[in-house]
Design a protein around this motif. Structure first.
Motif, mmCIF file in Angstrom:
data_model
loop_
_atom_site.group_PDB
_atom_site.id
_atom_site.type_symbol
_atom_site.label_atom_id
_atom_site.label_comp_id
_atom_site.label_asym_id
_atom_site.label_seq_id
_atom_site.Cartn_x
_atom_site.Cartn_y
_atom_site.Cartn_z
ATOM 1 N N VAL A 1 0.854 -1.165 0.000
ATOM 2 C CA VAL A 1 0.000 0.000 0.000
ATOM 3 C C VAL A 1 0.895 1.221 0.000
ATOM 4 O O VAL A 1 2.074 1.159 0.343
ATOM 5 N N THR A 2 0.332 2.338 -0.390
ATOM 6 C CA THR A 2 1.102 3.572 -0.423
ATOM 7 C C THR A 2 0.981 4.285 0.911
ATOM 8 O O THR A 2 0.103 3.980 1.730
ATOM 9 N N GLU A 3 1.852 5.262 1.106
ATOM 10 C CA GLU A 3 1.789 6.038 2.336
ATOM 11 C C GLU A 3 0.465 6.802 2.421
ATOM 12 O O GLU A 3 -0.111 6.943 3.507
ATOM 13 N N GLN A 4 -0.018 7.287 1.301
ATOM 14 C CA GLN A 4 -1.287 8.004 1.319
ATOM 15 C C GLN A 4 -2.429 7.071 1.707
ATOM 16 O O GLN A 4 -3.338 7.466 2.456
ATOM 17 N N GLU A 5 -2.370 5.839 1.223
ATOM 18 C CA GLU A 5 -3.407 4.871 1.604
ATOM 19 C C GLU A 5 -3.351 4.577 3.091
ATOM 20 O O GLU A 5 -4.376 4.422 3.756
ATOM 21 N N LEU A 6 -2.157 4.507 3.623
ATOM 22 C CA LEU A 6 -2.002 4.300 5.066
ATOM 23 C C LEU A 6 -2.590 5.481 5.820
ATOM 24 O O LEU A 6 -3.318 5.328 6.805
ATOM 25 N N ARG A 7 -2.290 6.672 5.323
ATOM 26 C CA ARG A 7 -2.815 7.886 5.949
ATOM 27 C C ARG A 7 -4.338 7.876 5.933
ATOM 28 O O ARG A 7 -5.006 8.149 6.939
ATOM 29 N N ASP A 8 -4.893 7.545 4.778
ATOM 30 C CA ASP A 8 -6.353 7.506 4.646
ATOM 31 C C ASP A 8 -6.965 6.443 5.541
ATOM 32 O O ASP A 8 -8.044 6.639 6.128
ATOM 33 N N ALA A 9 -6.273 5.306 5.646
ATOM 34 C CA ALA A 9 -6.802 4.210 6.470
ATOM 35 C C ALA A 9 -6.848 4.601 7.944
ATOM 36 O O ALA A 9 -7.804 4.279 8.661
ATOM 37 N N LEU A 10 -5.831 5.304 8.401
ATOM 38 C CA LEU A 10 -5.830 5.737 9.799
ATOM 39 C C LEU A 10 -6.951 6.740 10.046
ATOM 40 O O LEU A 10 -7.631 6.688 11.078
ATOM 41 N N ALA A 11 -7.142 7.648 9.105
ATOM 42 C CA ALA A 11 -8.215 8.627 9.254
ATOM 43 C C ALA A 11 -9.577 7.940 9.261
ATOM 44 O O ALA A 11 -10.464 8.291 10.043
#
Lengths: 420, 176
Positions: free
Chosen positions: A2-12
């Motif tokens: 996964v990308t860092e942005q996807e990780l960011r979105d997942a946490l949000a």
């Protein structure tokens, strides 16, 4: 991947829960009340630590829901009174449960902590007293740990965390506080040798004050006579063992043997080998298993893995992070069990072919919170559930208080104590 | 705490409690535990409120307490009694790779929970709170180098693709 942005979105996404708002309600009031209450509950201690405050940090199991594979029995403790006011509950009866032919070990000590100002007021630790057949609170505000001797007759008591002193006494004398304390410094704990004739300091890591790195605070294992408290020997950890541990390709396990025959086990980082080195640094034994658990990393970048052999010597239990694996040493080290126990408090072998874990009972799919009560599971070497029981304080039906296991001993030595 | 201090404390809690709870939730995975963690940290702040040199530091102080309390709690969770045996013997379960869980966004919490607490804290501070390495280092009380090292390891464990590289000669430092 996964990308860092996807990780960011997942946490949000993960925190975007309307339920969060409800948990903010009254937070100011509770925090202020806790701040005031905390000042009132401080209890002065005698001795070297007079004037110093000892506070047991609450430990509550966190993690995912635990899949209940077998019928869960309720084990309720009798006794208890009040709801947070007055003196701590001093004694708790054992649960009235049907005899459990499966369980081999009984709970001899547990820790406790209550939240939100509700529930009974409890001591930090409760210890089983065979004389009264009840769990007794350990008073005084000192963190203690009771280790049963292999024959169950004596208790090795650590006082303080890390221990400031230790003592050995008959179990009932120890519960009653009739102890002759032996000062100790720079150790993270102590344990019995397998034959119960000596007491030895733990080999565990600590954080170096200067560098913050992971270090072994004592580079020797101290062996003591339990009767007199006299130190029998300080066995230096062989340099080759220190080097292997420092390489991070191996992690040192608890020292075995007595002061004349100390053995230092090391578990490889890939989990496939367990090597035993003697006090001179010579390898005296090697165990190999297949599909060992790779070590996970701890908070000090040390390797979080441990190896325990079952009491009868047949199985090897490896733990790494939140995963357990069991290997049959009589079947060329074949892995026979694997289990993700995220959120569990892992306890150890209890009996030749049983392992016990506990997990705080979590919110079921219905969404109703069920409190902090632990559910104990007894597992086979294949890590299948043999037996389960929820540990409930009857004076705390809503589970405001969390409890967790601290020591176990064969049921025959402590009849009447809780057996999951 | 006098009346004015209490009013400002309550104002602070009202404004920031949700954000603090969300951070604690990412660390613990449970709203009840998160509230306990935040409540404890806020109680600590309340005790110290009158002595804060700059009330603007209140949030940094509370966040630091939350992270450290979480690590302490997680460390005690791994407590176990180990048995020794004097007899050293003379000689599957279906394997699953936790990192595969990251493949689905809905599994990110599970994968996050499997990280050591130090790495988990760095991930939350970086990807939820959008903090710099220096900020993260200040909150956690570690060096920026350690932050980068922990960050790299966490992403590797979570199988997150990134252009970040870590100097192989960087000394392995403790996260806590």
């Amino acid at each position: 991947m996964v990308t860092e942005q996807e990780l960011r979105d997942a946490l949000a996404d993960a925190v975007d829960d309307p339920a969060a708002e409800t948990y903010t309600l009254g937070l100011s009031d509770r925090a202020l009340a806790e701040a005031r209450e905390d000042a009132r509950w401080w209890r002065p201690m005698t001795g070297r630590r007079a004037g110093a405050r000892v506070r047991w940090v609450p430990v509550v199991a966190v993690g995912s829901a635990f899949a209940v594979a077998a019928a869960v029995g309720m084990a309720a403790l009798g006794g208890g009174k009040g709801s947070g006011d007055g003196l701590p509950v001093q004694a708790l009866s054992a649960p009235q449960t049907p005899p459990n032919p499966v369980g081999q070990e009984a709970l001899t000590e547990f820790g406790a902590e209550c939240f939100d100002g509700h529930g009974p007021k409890l001591d930090s630790t409760y210890v089983w007293d065979p004389a009264t057949r009840r769990y007794h609170g350990v008073p005084g505000g000192v963190v203690t740990a009771f280790h049963p001797s292999p024959d169950g007759k004596y208790a090795l008591v650590e006082l303080g965390m890390p221990p400031q002193s230790w003592a050995v006494a008959g179990w009932s004398d120890a519960v009653a506080g009739r102890l002759t304390q032996h000062p100790v410094a720079g150790v993270s704990g102590l344990h019995w040798t397998a034959d119960g004739k000596e007491v030895v300091t733990d080999l565990k890591r600590d954080v170096a004050k200067t560098t913050g790195g992971s270090v072994l605070p004592k580079q020797a294992a101290d062996f003591y006579d339990p009767a007199s408290g006299r130190r029998l020997a300080a066995v230096p950890i062989p340099q080759v063992v220190l080097d292997m541990d420092a390489s991070r390709q191996w992690s040192i396990q608890q020292v075995q043997g007595d002061h004349d025959s100390a053995v230092f086990p090391l578990l490889s980082a890939d989990g496939d080998r367990l090597e035993y080195l003697d006090a001179q640094g010579a390898t005296i034994r090697t165990l190999e298993v297949r599909d060992g658990l790779p070590a996970s990393e701890g908070k000090e970048s040390d390797l979080l893995e441990s190896a325990q052999i079952s009491p009868d010597g047949r199985y090897l239990l490896e733990t790494s992070g939140s995963v357990l694996a069991v290997f049959d040493l009589q079947a060329r080290g074949e892995r026979v069990g694997y289990l993700d126990v995220a959120g569990h408090t892992f306890s150890s072998w209890v009996g030749d072919h049983q392992i016990v874990t506990s997990v705080e009972k979590n919110m079921p799919p219905s969404g109703a919170r069920t409190g902090h009560n632990p559910v104990y599971s007894v597992l086979s070497p294949e890590l299948k559930v043999l037996q389960q029981a929820e540990f409930v304080l009857p004076s705390d039906p809503h589970g405001y208080c969390a409890t967790w296991p601290m020591s176990w001993a064969p049921t025959g030595q402590f009849p009447g104590a809780f057996v999951p | 705490m006098d009346i004015e201090d209490e009013r400002r404390f309550r104002e602070f809690v009202g404004a920031r409690s949700k954000a603090l709870l969300q951070t604690a939730y990412l660390l613990t995975g449970d709203w009840e535990h998160s509230r306990d963690l935040v409540q404890g940290a806020l109680a600590g702040l309340a005790r110290k409120w009158g002595r804060l040199a700059d009330p603007g530091h209140a949030e940094a102080y509370v966040r630091k307490m939350i992270y450290h309390a979480h690590v302490d709690r997680t460390r005690r969770l791994s407590w176990r009694r180990e048995r020794t045996t004097a007899t050293v013997p003379d000689t599957a379960a279906e394997r699953s790779d936790p990192a595969d869980l990251v493949a689905a966004r809905r599994d990110v919490m599970e994968a996050l929970r499997q990280l050591p607490p130090g790495q988990r804290a760095v991930v939350v501070l970086r990807y939820f709170e959008d903090r710099t390495d220096e900020d993260i280092a200040a909150v956690l009380g570690i060096s920026a180098g350690t932050v980068r090292s922990q960050h790299h390891k966490a992403l590797k464990a979570l199988r997150v693709s990134t252009s970040i590289t870590v100097n192989d000669t960087l000394k392995e430092e403790a996260a806590w």
